[in-house]
Motif scaffolding. Structure first.
Motif, PDB file in Angstrom:
ATOM      1  N   MET A   1       0.774  -1.232   0.109  1.00 22.69           N
ATOM      2  CA  MET A   1       0.188   0.224   0.215  1.00 22.69           C
ATOM      3  C   MET A   1       1.014   1.223   0.044  1.00 22.69           C
ATOM      4  N   THR A   2       0.399   2.210  -0.855  1.00 26.35           N
ATOM      5  CA  THR A   2       1.111   3.698  -0.780  1.00 26.35           C
ATOM      6  C   THR A   2       0.115   4.586  -0.393  1.00 26.35           C
ATOM      7  N   GLN A   3       0.821   5.533   0.324  1.00 21.38           N
ATOM      8  CA  GLN A   3      -0.081   6.560   0.840  1.00 21.38           C
ATOM      9  C   GLN A   3       0.487   7.816   0.287  1.00 21.38           C
ATOM     10  N   TYR A   4      -0.506   8.871  -0.084  1.00 25.59           N
ATOM     11  CA  TYR A   4      -0.367  10.215  -0.457  1.00 25.59           C
ATOM     12  C   TYR A   4      -1.184  11.124   0.252  1.00 25.59           C
ATOM     13  N   THR A   5      -0.403  12.396   0.387  1.00 24.00           N
ATOM     14  CA  THR A   5      -1.057  13.524   1.030  1.00 24.00           C
ATOM     15  C   THR A   5      -1.295  14.646   0.325  1.00 24.00           C
ATOM     16  N   PHE A   6      -2.282  15.281   0.335  1.00 22.40           N
ATOM     17  CA  PHE A   6      -2.550  16.545  -0.548  1.00 22.40           C
ATOM     18  C   PHE A   6      -3.175  17.923   0.414  1.00 22.40           C
ATOM     19  N   ALA A   7      -2.967  18.901  -0.196  1.00 19.38           N
ATOM     20  CA  ALA A   7      -3.670  19.882   0.192  1.00 19.38           C
ATOM     21  C   ALA A   7      -4.322  20.910  -0.586  1.00 19.38           C
ATOM     22  N   LEU A   8      -5.209  21.425   0.020  1.00 24.25           N
ATOM     23  CA  LEU A   8      -6.075  22.406  -0.847  1.00 24.25           C
ATOM     24  C   LEU A   8      -6.833  23.563   0.116  1.00 24.25           C
ATOM     25  N   ASP A   9      -7.182  24.519  -0.466  1.00 20.27           N
ATOM     26  CA  ASP A   9      -7.717  25.550   0.399  1.00 20.27           C
ATOM     27  C   ASP A   9      -9.144  25.712  -0.149  1.00 20.27           C
ATOM     28  N   LEU A  10     -10.107  26.168   0.804  1.00 20.18           N
ATOM     29  CA  LEU A  10     -11.547  26.494   0.357  1.00 20.18           C
ATOM     30  C   LEU A  10     -11.573  27.962   0.222  1.00 20.18           C
ATOM     31  N   VAL A  11     -12.563  28.473  -0.712  1.00 16.97           N
ATOM     32  CA  VAL A  11     -12.923  29.922  -0.459  1.00 16.97           C
ATOM     33  C   VAL A  11     -13.179  30.070   1.001  1.00 16.97           C
ATOM     34  N   ASN A  12     -12.827  31.225   1.331  1.00 20.61           N
ATOM     35  CA  ASN A  12     -12.983  31.690   2.815  1.00 20.61           C
ATOM     36  C   ASN A  12     -14.047  32.267   3.133  1.00 20.61           C
ATOM     37  N   ASP A  13     -15.339  31.475   3.008  1.00 24.75           N
ATOM     38  CA  ASP A  13     -16.770  32.047   3.205  1.00 24.75           C
ATOM     39  C   ASP A  13     -17.342  30.937   4.043  1.00 24.75           C
ATOM     40  N   PRO A  14     -17.829  31.150   5.296  1.00 28.38           N
ATOM     41  CA  PRO A  14     -18.466  30.174   6.068  1.00 28.38           C
ATOM     42  C   PRO A  14     -19.640  29.447   5.461  1.00 28.38           C
ATOM     43  N   GLN A  15     -20.540  30.141   4.599  1.00 31.05           N
ATOM     44  CA  GLN A  15     -21.481  29.535   4.063  1.00 31.05           C
ATOM     45  C   GLN A  15     -21.188  28.524   2.938  1.00 31.05           C
ATOM     46  N   LEU A  16     -20.191  28.941   2.053  1.00 30.71           N
ATOM     47  CA  LEU A  16     -19.571  28.139   1.122  1.00 30.71           C
ATOM     48  C   LEU A  16     -18.810  26.744   1.904  1.00 30.71           C
ATOM     49  N   ILE A  17     -18.104  27.053   2.758  1.00 32.23           N
ATOM     50  CA  ILE A  17     -17.492  25.826   3.356  1.00 32.23           C
ATOM     51  C   ILE A  17     -18.697  24.998   4.037  1.00 32.23           C
ATOM     52  N   ALA A  18     -19.690  25.248   4.480  1.00 31.09           N
ATOM     53  CA  ALA A  18     -20.622  24.576   5.091  1.00 31.09           C
ATOM     54  C   ALA A  18     -21.322  23.632   3.771  1.00 31.09           C
ATOM     55  N   GLU A  19     -21.361  24.686   2.847  1.00 29.28           N
ATOM     56  CA  GLU A  19     -22.305  23.677   1.510  1.00 29.28           C
ATOM     57  C   GLU A  19     -21.095  22.715   0.955  1.00 29.28           C
ATOM     58  N   TYR A  20     -19.894  23.183   0.961  1.00 29.60           N
ATOM     59  CA  TYR A  20     -18.840  21.793   0.746  1.00 29.60           C
ATOM     60  C   TYR A  20     -18.936  20.946   1.490  1.00 29.60           C
ATOM     61  N   GLU A  21     -18.861  20.907   2.859  1.00 26.27           N
ATOM     62  CA  GLU A  21     -19.226  19.900   3.747  1.00 26.27           C
ATOM     63  C   GLU A  21     -20.265  19.036   3.571  1.00 26.27           C
ATOM     64  N   GLN A  22     -21.403  19.678   3.238  1.00 21.21           N
ATOM     65  CA  GLN A  22     -22.477  18.939   3.133  1.00 21.21           C
ATOM     66  C   GLN A  22     -22.420  18.198   1.893  1.00 21.21           C
ATOM     67  N   TYR A  23     -21.889  18.672   0.818  1.00 22.12           N
ATOM     68  CA  TYR A  23     -21.667  17.794  -0.445  1.00 22.12           C
ATOM     69  C   TYR A  23     -20.925  16.532   0.009  1.00 22.12           C
ATOM     70  N   HIS A  24     -19.919  16.624   0.865  1.00 18.19           N
ATOM     71  CA  HIS A  24     -18.878  15.477   1.243  1.00 18.19           C
ATOM     72  C   HIS A  24     -19.575  14.499   2.070  1.00 18.19           C
ATOM     73  N   ARG A  25     -20.666  15.071   2.860  1.00 16.96           N
ATOM     74  CA  ARG A  25     -21.261  13.978   3.674  1.00 16.96           C
ATOM     75  C   ARG A  25     -22.149  13.084   2.732  1.00 16.96           C
ATOM     76  N   ALA A  26     -22.518  13.662   1.526  1.00 17.98           N
ATOM     77  CA  ALA A  26     -23.116  12.665   0.555  1.00 17.98           C
ATOM     78  C   ALA A  26     -22.541  12.748  -0.736  1.00 17.98           C
ATOM     79  N   VAL A  27     -21.353  12.141  -0.861  1.00 16.44           N
ATOM     80  CA  VAL A  27     -20.745  12.231  -2.104  1.00 16.44           C
ATOM     81  C   VAL A  27     -21.357  11.391  -3.180  1.00 16.44           C
ATOM     82  N   TRP A  28     -21.489  11.912  -4.355  1.00 14.10           N
ATOM     83  CA  TRP A  28     -22.455  11.059  -5.338  1.00 14.10           C
ATOM     84  C   TRP A  28     -21.795   9.709  -5.318  1.00 14.10           C
ATOM     85  N   PRO A  29     -22.567   8.666  -5.692  1.00 15.24           N
ATOM     86  CA  PRO A  29     -22.178   7.251  -5.823  1.00 15.24           C
ATOM     87  C   PRO A  29     -21.213   7.044  -6.884  1.00 15.24           C
ATOM     88  N   GLU A  30     -21.362   7.752  -8.018  1.00 17.49           N
ATOM     89  CA  GLU A  30     -20.502   7.790  -9.306  1.00 17.49           C
ATOM     90  C   GLU A  30     -19.151   8.145  -9.034  1.00 17.49           C
TER      91      GLU A  30
END
Length: 116
Positions: A1-30
């Motif tokens: 097994m190999t492991q990779y680590t990555f970093a990324l920023d989100l737009v610094n807006d609390p509403q957008l961050i909340a929406e992003y987290e909501q999408y990731h609580r129910a990532v599309w099955p595809e």
């Protein structure tokens, strides 16, 4: 097994961050299927304020080239990626159109199994 680590920023807006987290609580099955089909066996994303950190464990079938090709040929992945750009912001030092930036490991501490 190999492991990779990555970093990324989100737009610094609390509403957008909340929406992003909501999408990731129910990532599309595809999207989940495409990640697993590429050879990813475990993925975790962590957040501190607007900074994200991802750990990705992969099997021997995984390659960045193969994953990139698979993603480019998958309309649902392209739809997801386009949607996520609303929330994501390239991290300082990222190349143009680069999202997740591969991080370099600079330290590791591991207890040896034969200690006792």
């Amino acid at each position: 097994m190999t492991q990779y680590t990555f970093a990324l920023d989100l737009v610094n807006d609390p509403q957008l961050i909340a929406e992003y987290e909501q999408y990731h609580r129910a990532v599309w099955p595809e999207i989940q299927d495409s990640i697993l089909d590429a050879g990813v066996i475990h993925m975790q994303i962590f957040r501190f304020e607007n900074r994200l950190f991802m750990i990705m464990e992969v099997d021997a079938t995984f390659s960045f080239e193969r994953k990139t090709k698979m993603d480019a040929e998958n309309p649902k992945v392209q739809e997801w990626e386009q949607l996520m750009w609303k929330y994501q912001s390239a991290i300082p030092g990222a190349k143009e159109n680069e999202k997740w930036v591969l991080m370099d490991k600079i330290f590791e501490l591991k207890k040896e199994d034969n200690e006792g």
